[in-house]
Design a protein around this motif. Structure first.
Motif, short mmCIF file in Angstrom:
data_model
loop_
_atom_site.label_atom_id
_atom_site.label_comp_id
_atom_site.label_asym_id
_atom_site.label_seq_id
_atom_site.Cartn_x
_atom_site.Cartn_y
_atom_site.Cartn_z
N SER A 44 39.93 52.56 35.12
CA SER A 44 39.24 51.76 36.13
C SER A 44 38.61 50.51 35.51
O SER A 44 38.26 49.59 36.24
CB SER A 44 38.19 52.59 36.86
N HIS A 45 38.47 50.46 34.20
CA HIS A 45 37.92 49.25 33.56
C HIS A 45 38.34 49.23 32.10
O HIS A 45 38.15 50.23 31.39
CB HIS A 45 36.40 49.21 33.67
N GLN A 61 33.68 35.16 37.76
CA GLN A 61 34.09 34.86 39.13
C GLN A 61 34.17 36.13 39.96
O GLN A 61 34.68 37.15 39.50
CB GLN A 61 35.46 34.17 39.11
N ARG A 62 33.68 36.03 41.19
CA ARG A 62 33.68 37.18 42.12
C ARG A 62 34.97 37.15 42.93
O ARG A 62 35.18 36.22 43.72
CB ARG A 62 32.46 37.11 43.02
N LEU A 63 35.82 38.14 42.76
CA LEU A 63 37.12 38.17 43.43
C LEU A 63 37.05 38.95 44.74
O LEU A 63 36.26 39.89 44.85
CB LEU A 63 38.16 38.81 42.51
N PRO A 64 37.87 38.59 45.71
CA PRO A 64 37.83 39.27 47.01
C PRO A 64 38.51 40.65 46.99
O PRO A 64 39.44 40.90 47.73
CB PRO A 64 38.55 38.30 47.94
N GLU A 65 38.01 41.52 46.12
CA GLU A 65 38.59 42.85 45.98
C GLU A 65 37.48 43.80 45.55
O GLU A 65 36.78 43.54 44.57
CB GLU A 65 39.67 42.79 44.89
N LEU A 66 37.33 44.90 46.25
CA LEU A 66 36.30 45.87 45.89
C LEU A 66 36.73 46.65 44.66
O LEU A 66 37.87 47.10 44.57
CB LEU A 66 36.10 46.86 47.04
N SER A 67 35.82 46.82 43.71
CA SER A 67 36.18 47.65 42.54
C SER A 67 35.46 48.99 42.57
O SER A 67 35.85 49.92 41.86
CB SER A 67 35.90 46.91 41.24
N HIS A 68 34.41 49.13 43.38
CA HIS A 68 33.73 50.43 43.49
C HIS A 68 32.94 50.46 44.80
O HIS A 68 32.19 49.54 45.10
CB HIS A 68 32.77 50.65 42.31
#
Lengths: 346, 346
Positions: A238-239, B232-239
């Motif tokens: 996950s990372h 940078q904040r990407l338009p994808e949830l990581s958690h």
């Protein structure tokens, strides 16, 4: 066991990597700090920085809550030769798995690893190493995995030194962690190695609690049951906490930019750059492995912990380079300190 | 602004959610603790637990480093009606974006939100809400986003109370955070809301530093540049840090099981269950919103912060249920305390 004969591309494997540590002597405020460091300009630069940022009368004063320091682990807090210690754990764990499940002996790459031991790793490609790591690190719950690593760390020994891996932590770096902590810093480990692997032994080895260890992660899932549930380790990363993943891991967990960063390989460059380009006083520390006698000498051509671009960038970015042979009176806690350098200074 | 008319399925939206807080009075060790709590069995149970785990002579003593406490945020440390405050930030941010980019006014769902304000949210489906959150929370760097949220928190006000959102934090809970901290606990916020959104205001509002705030996350990426790089904040949830994601977030960041957990909705059940089923003394605190006069009364049928299964489970699992109308002498710091309950106790 032979050193790997080809360049391994660690960034693609990074859940497979990590580390161990010694019972070094914690520094006390009333003792001369950093006793395992020789009185060279490197030690002086560290002492000067810490004095400036922790003195309220200094222009460079930094409030305690912002005194965040980050440390790479493999090759920086403990040794990483002939191969990342987490892979040696994986080999030992594979042996135990094969006892219970002999069919593993017939499957590549497990067959060659079980036959030849860690020496077989050098011939494996990335996909095979990932397979090794997934087979040995996932498919069980967090508590069980923690116990397996803790047992391994308490018993397994290094092929060259015959010491436990936790005794191959660097005494000068352990002192540095304590010294910074005694001066109001909050120290984090920020490693490409697996976070759960490190948390099983690093708190005792370094005095750094689990919540201040950041690493590569497998996906976890909570599974409810009648006794409160378990956290299952899934075979999916996950990372990846290496290279550009290090500033990301720092932001995710800490949420602010450190003022002190310490690393030893090109996988630490983004962390050092991100740390040292913030406003106000900053310190970048780059450990150069120059001591083939007491430890290992390697840098630009190394298959493990390659340090090339970092040596180029360090002068322009003002990073302090540790020359292990010159700057450290001892490397491991089990050695007697040597007050003047005996190793060749490159 | 009207309350949403349909059940929102938050677990699918959780980067869109979160929260704010008041200048409440921090407790001091020499004062009577928890002054905004009435002298009910709830307060007594908290005081008793803290006394037992922090007394070295007690059988229930817990070493300081293991005194980890976790708190949900929305509806637990600050209010969450008529809708999660992070969505109100999203609406305000959309308005600002539309000033610079008028074409947004022609696109669904932005057109209706810009025309009607937060009232339009009730008519939106999940996909539309996710679109709102992505448009207002990503596509920029972390430092810039932090500044936007901080500015909003310093100026925007709540439609019912006319107070800043950070003044709609619960005085009794702020006191509880301080009280636990004064007794050797390390308190974390563990919220379904976005971690970056919370870090912009929660440290000042609660005295909890950024590294002790865990929430839902967008994917970040490090982008190198000549001045040290940006995240940078990407338009994808990581958690998604809700429901079963809460024990996972706790394990990822803290790496050990808390002994005290506090929540208010069914999204907190896994966190409370995971916390209170560990060995040794444990405390689960469940806040029941029973005060329609000073705050809001809602539970099993609520569209926001639904609490149904939690009320069923609490007795068997030994959780302490806070009855807001009965147990709290005041809800917000801007009220005068009332020593006896005035709200109807359900």
């Amino acid at each position: 066991m032979t050193a790997p004969s080809r360049a391994w591309r660690w960034p693609a494997l990074l859940a497979a990597l990590a580390c161990l540590c010694a019972f070094s002597t914690p520094g006390r405020a009333d003792e001369e700090p950093l006793p395992s460091w020789r009185e060279t300009p490197t030690r002086a630069a560290i002492l000067d920085f810490v004095a400036r940022v922790s003195d309220p009368a200094s222009d460079d004063f930094v409030p305690m809550e912002a005194r965040i320091a980050v440390f790479d682990n493999d090759g920086n807090l403990w040794a990483e030769q002939p191969v990342y210690f987490q892979l040696l754990f994986a080999v030992d764990r594979l042996r135990a798995l094969a006892e219970a499940e002999p069919a593993l002996r017939q499957q590549a790459p497990f067959s060659s690893i079980l036959a030849e031991g860690p020496a077989a790793l050098a011939a494996l490609d990335e996909a095979a190493l990932v397979k090794l790591v997934l087979a040995t690190h996932t498919g069980l719950d967090s508590t069980t995995f923690n116990g397996l690593v803790a047992d391994w760390a308490a018993s397994a020994t290094h092929p060259r030194f015959g010491q436990r891996y936790t005794d191959l932590t660097y005494a000068p770096m352990r002192e540095l962690l304590d010294y910074l902590g005694n001066n109001g810093f909050t120290c984090y480990i920020v490693s490409g190695g697996g976070v759960a692997f490190m948390r099983a032994w690093a708190p005792a080895a370094y005095g750094i609690p689990p919540e201040r260890i950041i690493g590569s992660r497998f996906q976890l899932t909570y599974r409810a049951d009648d006794s409160g549930g378990t956290l299952q380790r899934l075979p999916e990363l996950s990372h990846i906490n290496d290279g550009p993943g290090k500033p990301v891991g720092i932001q995710q967990v800490i949420g602010r930019r450190p003022i002190f960063a310490s690393g030893n390989s090109d996988g630490d460059l983004e962390m050092l750059t991100w740390t040292t380009s913030g406003e106000g006083p900053r310190f970048g520390l780059l450990l150069h492995h120059t001591d083939g006698e007491r430890e290992w000498a390697y840098d630009r051509e190394s298959h493990v912990g390659k340090l090339d671009e970092g040596l180029e960038r360090a002068p322009a970015l003002g990073w302090t380079v540790v020359d292990m042979a010159r700057d450290w009176a001892r490397v491991f806690a089990f050695e007697a300190p040597v007050e003047t350098a005996t190793g060749a200074v490159p």
